[in-house]
Design an enzyme around this catalytic site. Structure first.
Site, PDB file in Angstrom:
ATOM      1  N   ASP A   1       0.839  -1.198   0.000  1.00  0.00           N
ATOM      2  CA  ASP A   1       0.000   0.000   0.000  1.00  0.00           C
ATOM      3  C   ASP A   1       0.880   1.255   0.000  1.00  0.00           C
ATOM      4  OD1 ASP A   1      -2.429   1.381   0.062  1.00  0.00           O
ATOM      5  OD2 ASP A   1      -2.469   1.456   2.261  1.00  0.00           O
TER       6      ASP A   1
ATOM      7  N   ASN B   1     -10.101   0.505   0.932  1.00  0.00           N
ATOM      8  CA  ASN B   1      -8.993   0.333   1.873  1.00  0.00           C
ATOM      9  C   ASN B   1      -9.403   0.687   3.294  1.00  0.00           C
ATOM     10  OD1 ASN B   1      -7.578  -0.075  -0.473  1.00  0.00           O
ATOM     11  ND2 ASN B   1      -6.007   1.463  -0.046  1.00  0.00           N
TER      12      ASN B   1
HETATM   13 CO    CO Z   1      -4.341   5.128   1.210  1.00  0.00          CO
END
Ligand code: CO
Ligand code: CO
Length: 275
Positions: free
Chosen positions: A82, A227
């Site tokens: 990420d 997310n």
């Molecule tokens: Co982010």
């Protein structure tokens, strides 16, 4: 089932108009809880690792743990970096066996973001991995005011996806990292315009703090990956606080933490997937 490139999971999700959760991992408890939740829901999941955490462990150890769980899972699992912050970090993740990477060039000028992202896409694809790019700027400052000028523009999104070949695109449409100040308001019209302009699945960062209705609206307007991190950290912090107050040993707190994360992730998988 097994460890799969993120593209495989998200292509199916886009076809079915569903959202898939990417949950960031701190350690083994998180990774197991998230994978078990996906297995119990019989739905794919994405295990995320925030870029800075890559350096918190001996080289390859965290990747082996995450990909090891993915390989043993009864559902498709992607292991994703990420907010990869540089070419080198993204290459490091690919070397360690991540099946997907995000390169976050959103703070770069448009042309430079395209140039760097396209270079990463070429290498990642040759290795069988997927790439998420970002256009528009979310920032990381909790409580900072939203600036519509920084939202993703549909025409630029189309050009960026076309020229980079990314498998997924993170957008800025009023979403924000960390805790929201006030009630979040997503620009759903802009979101559906972006969805109609690009071929690839769209990603919503900053999912913590959005309501069930926000999530389902976002999925119906074109989001296929959501997310979550802050919200899981709030839950585990609460477990630790309560456990310490009750003088519980760490292994008990750790099990309680894992159970709490698993239940929350199951609920989010249900909401995102419209199950
Ligand atoms: Co982010
Ligand atoms: Co919170």
């Amino acid at each position: 089932m097994a460890l799969v490139p993120m593209k495989e999971i998200l292509t199916a999700a886009r076809k079915e108009e569903r959202g898939v959760g990417m949950f960031n991992v701190v350690g083994l408890e998180y990774a197991e809880a998230i994978t078990e939740a996906a297995e119990e829901m019989n739905f794919p999941v994405i295990l995320g690792l925030p870029d800075p955490f890559l350096a918190n462990h001996k080289e390859g150890v965290i990747a082996e743990m995450m990909t090891g769980l993915a390989r043993r899972a009864s559902v498709p699992v992607a292991v994703h970096l990420d907010h990869g912050g540089s070419f080198e970090r993204v290459m490091e993740a690919l070397r360690q066996g991540f099946s997907s990477v995000m390169f976050d060039g959103s703070a770069l000028p448009f042309e430079e973001n395209i140039r760097q992202t396209a270079e990463i896409v070429r290498i990642a694809h040759a290795m069988g991995a997927s790439v998420e790019g970002e256009l528009g700027y979310l920032g990381f400052t909790e409580g900072a005011p939203q600036n519509v000028d920084h939202f993703t523009k549909p025409q630029e999104a189309a050009e960026y996806v076309e020229r980079t070949g990314v498998d997924a695109l993170a957008v800025a449409v009023g979403n924000m990292h960390g805790h929201y100040r006030g009630t979040p308001k997503l620009d759903l019209v802009r979101l559906s315009e972006i969805r109609d302009a690009v071929e690839c699945p769209l990603v919503l960062h900053g999912g913590s703090g959005l309501s069930e209705q926000d999530f389902q609206n976002a999925v119906h307007a074109g989001i296929n990956k959501i997310n979550i991190f802050t919200h899981l950290n709030d839950i585990t912090a609460e477990c630790v606080k309560k456990g310490l107050e009750e003088m519980k040993p760490w292994y008990v707190i750790s099990e309680e933490m894992k159970a709490a994360v698993r239940e929350q992730v199951k609920d989010l998988i249900r909401i995102f997937g419209c199950l």
